[in-house]
Enzyme design. Structure first.
Site, PDB file in Angstrom:
ATOM      1  N   TYR A 154      16.551  30.493   4.344  1.00 17.55           N
ATOM      2  CA  TYR A 154      15.348  31.425   4.736  1.00 17.55           C
ATOM      3  C   TYR A 154      15.798  31.449   6.320  1.00 17.55           C
ATOM      4  CZ  TYR A 154      12.447  30.873   0.614  1.00 17.55           C
ATOM      5  OH  TYR A 154      11.983  30.946  -0.495  1.00 17.55           O
ATOM      6  N   ARG A 174      -9.374   0.028  15.628  1.00 19.27           N
ATOM      7  CA  ARG A 174      -9.518   0.923  14.498  1.00 19.27           C
ATOM      8  C   ARG A 174     -10.749  -0.183  13.645  1.00 19.27           C
ATOM      9  NH1 ARG A 174      -3.863   1.707  11.806  1.00 19.27           N
ATOM     10  NH2 ARG A 174      -4.489  -0.316  11.054  1.00 19.27           N
ATOM     11  N   MET A 228      11.746  24.516  -0.124  1.00 19.66           N
ATOM     12  CA  MET A 228      10.989  23.715  -1.095  1.00 19.66           C
ATOM     13  C   MET A 228      11.677  22.605  -1.972  1.00 19.66           C
ATOM     14  SD  MET A 228       7.668  24.413  -3.450  1.00 19.66           S
ATOM     15  CE  MET A 228       6.525  25.214  -2.119  1.00 19.66           C
ATOM     16  N   LYS A 285       0.882  -1.143  -0.046  1.00 23.05           N
ATOM     17  CA  LYS A 285      -0.044   0.037  -0.105  1.00 23.05           C
ATOM     18  C   LYS A 285       0.989   1.465   0.030  1.00 23.05           C
ATOM     19  CE  LYS A 285      -0.493  -0.482   4.891  1.00 23.05           C
ATOM     20  NZ  LYS A 285      -0.837   0.279   6.208  1.00 23.05           N
TER      21      LYS A 285
HETATM   22  C1  LIG Z   1      -3.755  -4.215   8.815  1.00 23.05           C
HETATM   23  C2  LIG Z   1      -2.251  -4.137   8.295  1.00 23.05           C
HETATM   24  N1  LIG Z   1      -1.663  -5.209   8.447  1.00 23.05           N
HETATM   25  C3  LIG Z   1      -0.281  -5.288   7.835  1.00 23.05           C
HETATM   26  C4  LIG Z   1       0.423  -4.187   7.660  1.00 23.05           C
HETATM   27  C5  LIG Z   1       1.842  -4.122   7.421  1.00 23.05           C
HETATM   28  O1  LIG Z   1       2.690  -3.525   8.701  1.00 23.05           O
HETATM   29  P1  LIG Z   1       4.108  -3.613   8.685  1.00 23.05           P
HETATM   30  O2  LIG Z   1       4.561  -2.498   7.572  1.00 23.05           O
HETATM   31  O3  LIG Z   1       4.291  -2.965  10.078  1.00 23.05           O
HETATM   32  O4  LIG Z   1       4.722  -4.797   8.436  1.00 23.05           O
HETATM   33  C6  LIG Z   1      -0.316  -2.954   7.875  1.00 23.05           C
HETATM   34  C7  LIG Z   1       0.283  -1.663   7.783  1.00 23.05           C
HETATM   35  O5  LIG Z   1       0.317  -0.685   8.291  1.00 23.05           O
HETATM   36  C8  LIG Z   1      -1.642  -3.123   8.138  1.00 23.05           C
HETATM   37  O6  LIG Z   1      -2.370  -1.793   8.464  1.00 23.05           O
END
Ligand SMILES: Cc1ncc(COP(=O)(O)O)c(C=O)c1O
Length: 391
Positions: free
Chosen positions: A259, A129, A307, A35
């Site tokens: 700056y 969550r 920047m 992700k």
């Molecule tokens: C539900 C879930 N599983 C697994 C992971 C992977 O975590 P990590 O990057 O600490 O291995 C994440 C990452 O945030 C997550 O949100």
């Protein structure tokens, strides 16, 4: 010469996955979490590398990310969308043939209404969550999933809140115990269901948390889930962030750079101007608060991060002619010096995840396999038929 670039070694990602797999017990599968554009490394290339290293699942946060993987040709691998989905996003995720996460009857109905799909029931064992905190409700949703036409109950999962905090007053152990109890009841009804809970830290911390699959993100990129030196766990950082000395000029005692005049020279020194800044993800909190490797030595970033540029104290000895055009490493190795994402994170009082995720699209990601550019592979493949024809 690029103003700044992130070079990603896909071979390191593959090796990190292979290394993680050696730690898996009871035949647990490895799901590579790609992700947020592969934690800033590029989702598609990271996913391919992880699969080459033995991962058999991919996980993302939303429907667009799942679609991106499919559109890049990653069609034969299971993709889990772990995040919250609006009704429209749920349809998109299912269209991308992704597995989705549910914890309420209404989500099952939404999946069925969208044409059906594979679901993983989430028991919130303490993260607070997504998921239901009530194990009875979680079991009820699992039972309803089994009955719902078009819905296939594929998995049962949770997520740990403190796996990376070794001093957590037993919270991790408590979550693990609660999830283990619940997962056992689910397995009794449906032994083939995929039970998964562990992120990178949990995978390394306790083999009992590995169940049927682990979901690892940070470790596959070679960063340490506990924020320590990745080398200590044989993890290889896959990303190198570099730029170059675009200008080098004398700064006399009393003169300033940047700056707000946050750096004023005590004595005569040379200042290097490097074309990377907070517009690239090199955060302003690093003003007067980080190092850069140039010519195999550490040099302090002095003054304010702008920047588009930073200023570095090169010292009084070396002339500007020698340093203009020199490569500068912000994350990576040069000579015997090394700057890790963990070091940068410590400077910013944050976590390594945020350092690579913060790199903006302005920083091109350039891929290589242990130094061999990936596009060189593609060029070679393209060249071969032509060579054969001419020969
Ligand atoms: C539900 C879930 N599983 C697994 C992971 C992977 O975590 P990590 O990057 O600490 O291995 C994440 C990452 O945030 C997550 O949100």
């Amino acid at each position: 010469m690029r103003r700044a670039k992130a070079a990603v070694n896909v071979a390191a990602i593959a090796r990190n996955c292979a290394r993680l797999r050696t730690q898996l017990q009871h035949g647990a599968a490895l799901c590579a979490v790609v992700k947020a554009d592969g934690y800033g490394h590029g989702a598609v290339q990271s996913a391919r590398a992880a699969l080459a290293g033995g991962a058999t699942w991919l996980a993302v946060a939303d429907a667009c990310e799942a679609r991106e993987l499919r559109e890049a040709g990653l069609r034969d691998v299971r993709v889990l969308v772990m995040g919250a989905l609006s009704p429209q996003e749920l349809r998109e995720a299912l269209e991308a043939d992704a597995d989705v996460v549910v914890w309420k009857q209404c989500y099952l109905e939404a999946v069925a209404a969208a044409g059906g799909g594979r679901v993983h029931v989430k028991f919130d064992s303490g993260m607070g969550r997504l998921g239901t905190r009530d194990p009875i409700e979680a079991s009820r949703v699992a039972a309803a999933a089994r009955e719902m036409p078009g819905v296939h109950l594929a998995g049962a999962m949770t997520h740990f809140a403190t796996a990376d905090e070794l001093k957590d007053d037993g919270f991790f152990a408590g979550q693990l115990a609660a999830f283990t109890r619940w997962a056992r009841t689910i397995k009794e009804r449906q032994p083939e269901i995929l039970v998964h809970a562990a992120n990178s830290a949990a995978t390394m911390r306790d083999v009992e948390a590995q169940f049927d699959m682990v979901r690892c993100g940070i470790a596959i990129y070679g960063m340490d889930p506990f924020g320590r030196d990745p080398a200590a766990r044989a993890l290889e950082p896959a990303l190198e962030l570099s730029t170059y000395v675009a200008e080098a000029k004398l700064c006399r005692a009393g003169e300033s750079a940047g700056y707000g005049r946050q750096f004023v020279a005590d004595g005569d020194t040379y200042i290097g101007v490097l074309p990377i800044g907070y517009g690239d993800g090199w955060r302003r909190g690093l003003s007067n608060n980080s190092d850069v490797l140039i010519g195999g030595h550490r040099h302090p970033l002095v003054g304010t991060v702008s920047m588009d540029s930073i200023t570095v104290d090169l010292g009084p000895e070396v002339g500007p002619e020698r340093l203009r055009g020199e490569r500068a490493i912000l994350i990576g190795i040069q000579g015997s010096e090394r700057i890790t994402a963990e070091e940068v994170a410590r400077r910013l009082e944050t976590i390594n995840y945020e350092i690579t995720c913060a790199l903006t699209p302005r920083v091109p990601r350039v891929y290589h396999r242990d130094g061999v550019p990936l596009d060189a592979d593609a060029r070679r493949e393209r060249a071969q038929p032509a060579d054969a024809a001419s020969g």
